[in-house]
Design an enzyme around this catalytic site. Structure first.
Site, PDB file in Angstrom:
ATOM      1  CE  LYS A 238      -3.202  -2.840   2.500  1.00 54.63           C
ATOM      2  NZ  LYS A 238      -3.527  -3.354   3.830  1.00 54.63           N
ATOM      3  NE  ARG A 292      -0.241  -7.057  10.576  1.00 55.22           N
ATOM      4  CZ  ARG A 292      -0.534  -6.247   9.565  1.00 55.22           C
ATOM      5  NH1 ARG A 292      -0.951  -5.012   9.800  1.00 55.22           N
ATOM      6  NH2 ARG A 292      -0.435  -6.640   8.325  1.00 55.22           N
TER       7      ARG A 292
END
Ligand code: ADP
Length: 449
Positions: A238, A292
């Site tokens: 990303k 997470r």
């Protein structure tokens, strides 16, 4: 239990991010660091610091024995793993809990299930999440692979069950390549992840990457905090993320969000998680779940006003979530730019001394970074050195503010991806929110000429 002192088993901006949330809750922090990070900002700001080893991550940030000893010696009652490193290591989570230290993360069994992509897909399907068509579990036999690929239809993607970070994937466009690519994928997966297991999925032609932030209390209650659009990617990594996605309607957001939160409630999921989907032709397809905190979590914080790390700490301490679903209100738009120490054209890493640094500021501008003038970016770790996150009441206003903030950022002495972001947000497709996961790579190719 009350948490009074947290060991932060990470480095860089995320270590600082965790430190900040802890301090605001009146909790002390202990930084653990490698010798290469002795001068890092999170080490300076933490209440205590313990050096746990030499620069290579395997000897420091992944050194379980050293981290547990540090936690015991420094009398920590909780460990926050951040992202990367040991954050999705179920064994580590178990060891932490076996030492009577609170693990600020999901239950180890959920980390384990979701860490194996084949298991994750099976679980997601059973929980009612829509899946990418493909093999029902692992595939090892070539005959079976041929059958599945033919049923699914080419192109297909061969993925490593233990894969991560965008590695270990092979796109196969026709049957005559299948055997070779299956073998290659298996061999690569074995050497990268120690596990040769692969599975097959339909390769979606032009999807977006849309992920939902979820949060569970571990007792059967869960909420969602909407989605993030992370379609602007290079090599499956990303580059820029935004929330909300420019393409989803309120109705679509709530419908999918509810499916996700219900799945997490049914699972008894604890803490923060992200359910990742590919989205094409108005359909969602589950690809994986990250158990997470994500790098891009601040865009969600910007549009909801909820501090995700604070919620993680609350839940780990056995408290309830501080908000219910109906109290989660989405307002405005947020964009995050990942700023890397790298050449904005060749992407070659550019570690070294930061000779001058000035962070952008002003209304609705957030910079998560451990940079300062005189800091030496070590060559051993990830090249991300800062995250610039900007909020606006509308997407247009957010982009205008982002443009202004990028202009203000000064990082001298090393090359950074700031110019790349400046160029990116001038592009008509980006301005229109009209991009898929393929867009950035295609644009980069055109830019090279
Ligand atoms: P990792 O854990 O390595 O990040 P993911 O399963 O999350 O792997 O996939 C990473 C990226 O790879 C996705 O964001 C998308 O860009 C691409 N990808 C994964 N699966 C598919 C698929 N079935 N079709 C097209 N692209 C895919």
């Amino acid at each position: 239990m009350a948490i009074k002192r947290i060991l932060i088993a990470n480095r860089g901006e995320i270590a600082l991010r965790i430190h900040r949330a802890a301090q605001e809750m009146g909790i002390e922090t202990v930084a653990v660091h490698s010798t290469a990070d002795a001068d890092a900002m999170h080490v300076r700001l933490a209440n205590h610091a313990v050096c746990i080893g030499p620069p290579p991550a395997a000897d420091s940030y992944l050194n379980v024995a050293a981290i547990i000893s540090a936690a015991e010696v420094a009398q920590c009652d909780a460990i926050h793993p951040g992202y990367g490193f040991l954050s999705e290591n179920a064994k580590f989570a178990e060891i932490v809990e076996a030492h009577d230290i609170a693990w600020i993360g999901p239950k180890p069994e959920h980390i384990r299930t979701m860490g194996d992509k084949v298991e994750a897909k099976r679980t997601a399907g059973a929980l009612g999440l829509p899946l990418v068509p493909g093999s029902d579990g692992a595939v090892s036999d070539i005959g079976e692979a041929r059958k599945i690929a033919a049923e699914t239809g080419y192109p297909v993607i061969i993925k490593a069950a233990s894969g991560g970070g965008g590695r270990g994937m092979k796109v196969c466009t026709s049957e005559d390549q299948l055997e070779t690519l299956m073998k290659q994928a298996g061999t690569e997966a074995k050497s990268a992840f120690g596990d040769a297991t692969v599975y097959i999925e339909k390769y979606l032609g032009n999807p977006r990457h849309i992920e939902f932030q979820v949060f569970g209390d571990g007792e059967g209650k869960a909420i969602h905090l909407g989605e993030r659009d992370c379609s602007l990617q290079r090599r499956h990594q990303k580059v820029l993320e935004e929330a909300p996605s420019p393409v989803l309607s309120t109705e679509q957001r709530h419908r999918m969000g509810e499916i996700c939160s219900k799945a997490m409630a049914d699972m008894g999921y604890r803490g923060a998680g992200t359910i990742e989907f590919l989205w094409e032709d108005d359909e969602f397809y589950f690809i994986e779940m990250n158990t997470r905190l994500q790098v891009e979590h601040p865009v969600t914080e910007m549009i909801t006003g909820i501090d995700l790390v604070r919620e993680q700490i609350r839940v780990a301490a056995g408290k309830t979530l501080s908000v219910t679903q109906s109290e989660v209100i989405f307002t405005g738009h947020a964009i995050e730019c990942r700023i890397n120490a790298e050449d904005p054209f060749t992407f070659a890493p550019s570690p070294g001394e930061v000779t001058a640094y000035h962070a952008a500021g002003g209304m609705h501008v957030r910079v998560d970074s451990g940079l300062y003038a005189g800091y030496r970016i070590p060559p051993y770790y990830d090249s991300m050195i800062a995250k610039l996150i900007v909020y606006g009441r509308t997407r247009e206003k957010c982009i205008m503010r982002l443009r202004r903030a990028l202009e203000e950022m000064v990082v001298e002495g090393v090359k950074t991806s700031i110019p790349l972001h400046q160029e990116l947000i001038q592009q008509e497709d980006v301005l229109n929110g009209d991009y898929s996961i393929k867009w950035l790579e295609e644009w980069l190719q055109k830019r090279e000429g």
